[in-house]
Design a protein around this motif. Sequence first.
Motif, PDB file in Angstrom:
ATOM      1  N   ARG A  49       1.068  -1.107   0.267  1.00 24.11           N
ATOM      2  CA  ARG A  49       0.017  -0.008   0.357  1.00 24.11           C
ATOM      3  C   ARG A  49       0.984   0.987  -0.478  1.00 24.11           C
ATOM      4  NH1 ARG A  49      -5.089  -0.953   1.145  1.00 24.11           N
ATOM      5  NH2 ARG A  49      -4.408  -1.837   2.609  1.00 24.11           N
ATOM      6  N   LEU A  50       2.370   1.129   1.131  1.00 19.45           N
ATOM      7  CA  LEU A  50       2.955   2.300   1.070  1.00 19.45           C
ATOM      8  C   LEU A  50       3.684   2.787  -1.002  1.00 19.45           C
ATOM      9  CD1 LEU A  50       4.098   1.934   4.869  1.00 19.45           C
ATOM     10  CD2 LEU A  50       2.521   4.012   3.687  1.00 19.45           C
ATOM     11  N   GLN A  51       3.964   1.505  -0.831  1.00 23.02           N
ATOM     12  CA  GLN A  51       4.863   1.260  -1.975  1.00 23.02           C
ATOM     13  C   GLN A  51       3.604   2.130  -3.296  1.00 23.02           C
ATOM     14  OE1 GLN A  51       8.400   0.940  -3.095  1.00 23.02           O
ATOM     15  NE2 GLN A  51       8.146   2.097  -1.324  1.00 23.02           N
ATOM     16  N   CYS A  52       2.806   1.725  -3.800  1.00 25.72           N
ATOM     17  CA  CYS A  52       1.375   1.916  -4.954  1.00 25.72           C
ATOM     18  C   CYS A  52       0.869   3.335  -4.467  1.00 25.72           C
ATOM     19  CB  CYS A  52       0.848   1.391  -4.397  1.00 25.72           C
ATOM     20  SG  CYS A  52       1.447  -0.431  -4.646  1.00 25.72           S
ATOM     21  N   SER A  53       1.314   3.851  -3.157  1.00 21.61           N
ATOM     22  CA  SER A  53       0.664   5.284  -3.074  1.00 21.61           C
ATOM     23  C   SER A  53       1.921   5.857  -3.498  1.00 21.61           C
ATOM     24  CB  SER A  53       0.071   5.753  -1.633  1.00 21.61           C
ATOM     25  OG  SER A  53       1.079   5.939  -1.035  1.00 21.61           O
ATOM     26  N   PHE A  55       3.393   5.117  -6.661  1.00 20.09           N
ATOM     27  CA  PHE A  55       2.970   5.068  -7.782  1.00 20.09           C
ATOM     28  C   PHE A  55       2.650   6.343  -8.695  1.00 20.09           C
ATOM     29  CE2 PHE A  55       4.746   0.945  -7.822  1.00 20.09           C
ATOM     30  CZ  PHE A  55       5.703   0.538  -6.706  1.00 20.09           C
ATOM     31  N   THR A  56       2.448   6.287 -10.036  1.00 20.19           N
ATOM     32  CA  THR A  56       1.785   7.403 -10.889  1.00 20.19           C
ATOM     33  C   THR A  56       0.984   6.211 -11.653  1.00 20.19           C
ATOM     34  OG1 THR A  56       3.254   8.899 -10.552  1.00 20.19           O
ATOM     35  CG2 THR A  56       1.447   9.117 -12.459  1.00 20.19           C
ATOM     36  N   PRO A  57       0.026   6.555 -11.919  1.00 20.14           N
ATOM     37  CA  PRO A  57      -0.593   5.558 -13.074  1.00 20.14           C
ATOM     38  C   PRO A  57       0.409   5.801 -14.457  1.00 20.14           C
ATOM     39  CG  PRO A  57      -2.761   6.536 -12.236  1.00 20.14           C
ATOM     40  CD  PRO A  57      -1.479   7.296 -11.698  1.00 20.14           C
ATOM     41  N   THR A  58       0.289   4.252 -15.316  1.00 17.28           N
ATOM     42  CA  THR A  58       1.297   4.527 -16.536  1.00 17.28           C
ATOM     43  C   THR A  58       0.501   4.110 -17.570  1.00 17.28           C
ATOM     44  OG1 THR A  58       3.041   3.957 -16.986  1.00 17.28           O
ATOM     45  CG2 THR A  58       2.467   2.548 -15.639  1.00 17.28           C
ATOM     46  N   PRO A  59       0.107   4.217 -18.681  1.00 19.27           N
ATOM     47  CA  PRO A  59      -0.166   3.433 -20.138  1.00 19.27           C
ATOM     48  C   PRO A  59       0.141   2.285 -20.587  1.00 19.27           C
ATOM     49  CG  PRO A  59       0.599   6.128 -20.941  1.00 19.27           C
ATOM     50  CD  PRO A  59       0.710   5.421 -19.655  1.00 19.27           C
ATOM     51  N   VAL A  60      -0.652   1.048 -20.669  1.00 17.57           N
ATOM     52  CA  VAL A  60      -0.066   0.192 -21.169  1.00 17.57           C
ATOM     53  C   VAL A  60      -0.698  -0.553 -22.615  1.00 17.57           C
ATOM     54  CG1 VAL A  60       0.415  -2.635 -20.677  1.00 17.57           C
ATOM     55  CG2 VAL A  60       0.349  -0.805 -18.668  1.00 17.57           C
ATOM     56  N   VAL A  61       0.215  -0.768 -22.922  1.00 21.19           N
ATOM     57  CA  VAL A  61      -0.530  -1.145 -24.628  1.00 21.19           C
ATOM     58  C   VAL A  61       0.385  -2.686 -24.700  1.00 21.19           C
ATOM     59  CG1 VAL A  61      -0.168  -1.000 -26.757  1.00 21.19           C
ATOM     60  CG2 VAL A  61      -0.169   0.630 -25.901  1.00 21.19           C
ATOM     61  N   PHE A  62      -0.540  -3.749 -24.990  1.00 19.70           N
ATOM     62  CA  PHE A  62      -0.189  -4.747 -25.701  1.00 19.70           C
ATOM     63  C   PHE A  62      -0.680  -5.120 -27.260  1.00 19.70           C
ATOM     64  CE2 PHE A  62      -2.587  -5.073 -20.916  1.00 19.70           C
ATOM     65  CZ  PHE A  62      -1.034  -6.099 -20.298  1.00 19.70           C
ATOM     66  N   ASN A 137      -3.118   1.194 -13.461  1.00 20.59           N
ATOM     67  CA  ASN A 137      -3.609   2.449 -11.605  1.00 20.59           C
ATOM     68  C   ASN A 137      -3.489   2.354 -10.375  1.00 20.59           C
ATOM     69  OD1 ASN A 137      -6.067   1.235 -11.977  1.00 20.59           O
ATOM     70  ND2 ASN A 137      -6.966   3.177 -11.883  1.00 20.59           N
ATOM     71  N   GLN A 138      -3.334   0.344 -10.360  1.00 18.85           N
ATOM     72  CA  GLN A 138      -3.345  -0.110  -9.298  1.00 18.85           C
ATOM     73  C   GLN A 138      -2.605  -1.511  -9.046  1.00 18.85           C
ATOM     74  OE1 GLN A 138      -8.136  -0.491  -8.880  1.00 18.85           O
ATOM     75  NE2 GLN A 138      -7.617  -2.099  -9.973  1.00 18.85           N
ATOM     76  N   VAL A 139      -2.519  -1.176  -7.872  1.00 23.69           N
ATOM     77  CA  VAL A 139      -2.043  -3.299  -7.786  1.00 23.69           C
ATOM     78  C   VAL A 139      -3.532  -4.389  -7.138  1.00 23.69           C
ATOM     79  CG1 VAL A 139      -0.044  -5.211  -6.529  1.00 23.69           C
ATOM     80  CG2 VAL A 139       0.602  -2.757  -7.975  1.00 23.69           C
ATOM     81  N   ALA A 140      -3.471  -5.333  -7.848  1.00 24.59           N
ATOM     82  CA  ALA A 140      -5.088  -6.371  -6.521  1.00 24.59           C
ATOM     83  C   ALA A 140      -3.546  -7.555  -5.604  1.00 24.59           C
ATOM     84  CB  ALA A 140      -5.720  -6.690  -7.609  1.00 24.59           C
ATOM     85  N   LEU A 141      -3.697  -7.571  -4.519  1.00 27.18           N
ATOM     86  CA  LEU A 141      -3.378  -8.504  -3.798  1.00 27.18           C
ATOM     87  C   LEU A 141      -4.260  -9.830  -4.238  1.00 27.18           C
ATOM     88  CD1 LEU A 141      -1.549  -9.804  -1.981  1.00 27.18           C
ATOM     89  CD2 LEU A 141      -2.868  -8.826   0.023  1.00 27.18           C
ATOM     90  N   ARG A 142      -3.918 -10.769  -4.374  1.00 29.00           N
ATOM     91  CA  ARG A 142      -5.128 -12.198  -5.141  1.00 29.00           C
ATOM     92  C   ARG A 142      -5.115 -13.156  -3.883  1.00 29.00           C
ATOM     93  NH1 ARG A 142      -6.319 -13.350 -10.453  1.00 29.00           N
ATOM     94  NH2 ARG A 142      -3.623 -14.612 -10.286  1.00 29.00           N
ATOM     95  N   GLY A 161       0.635   8.941  -6.752  1.00 28.58           N
ATOM     96  CA  GLY A 161       1.529   9.534  -6.962  1.00 28.58           C
ATOM     97  C   GLY A 161       2.076  10.618  -5.495  1.00 28.58           C
ATOM     98  N   LEU A 162       1.612  10.081  -5.213  1.00 32.19           N
ATOM     99  CA  LEU A 162       2.510  10.810  -3.375  1.00 32.19           C
ATOM    100  C   LEU A 162       3.955  10.757  -3.588  1.00 32.19           C
ATOM    101  CD1 LEU A 162      -0.344   9.544  -0.415  1.00 32.19           C
ATOM    102  CD2 LEU A 162      -0.148  11.512  -2.154  1.00 32.19           C
TER     103      LEU A 162
END
Length: 173
Positions: A49-53, A55-62, A137-142, A161-162
Amino acid sequence: MTIEIVRQMKLRLADEIGWYNSKNSLAHMTISKFQTDTVGVNKIAELVRLQCSTFTPTPVVFNDYGQYPNGAFFLAVEAEAQIPLREYAKKVMSKVSLPDVYKSNEPHMSIARKLDPERLQRALTFFDKPAISFMCNQVALRRFNPDRRQYDIIDIFPFLGLPSTEPEQLSLF
């Protein structure tokens, strides 16, 4: 939108080659896999949670497909988008210190796993060249659900993006 596109691809591929591993798995890009108890999960969740806060959203292209020798067939991330994804994964995993942690080194989205060579070749030629994009724009824990034999999302960590609160090393020369 991307999750639905990949779901439809998986269904079409199953019609073409039959059932396969990962057919029913929700579209995702894996950073790592690990085993721990509930206390460990809670500790890891707070660190992620601390790390992801920061991060800035980033575009991804496949924009292509790929394969691994173990029979995996996947959507490949364009080279430019791999740079921030690798950096984010590296930062997240630098905080997780558990034995036997699997770390993904190449950002990708699995379509199928454990295909024999014939079905893997059919998968590689079945689809037109992809052009799928989304904003990461996010990471999920599964957590693995043994009853459903699938992973359930148990927490989501948005990219905010903090500024980082971690100390940085400076040098004068």
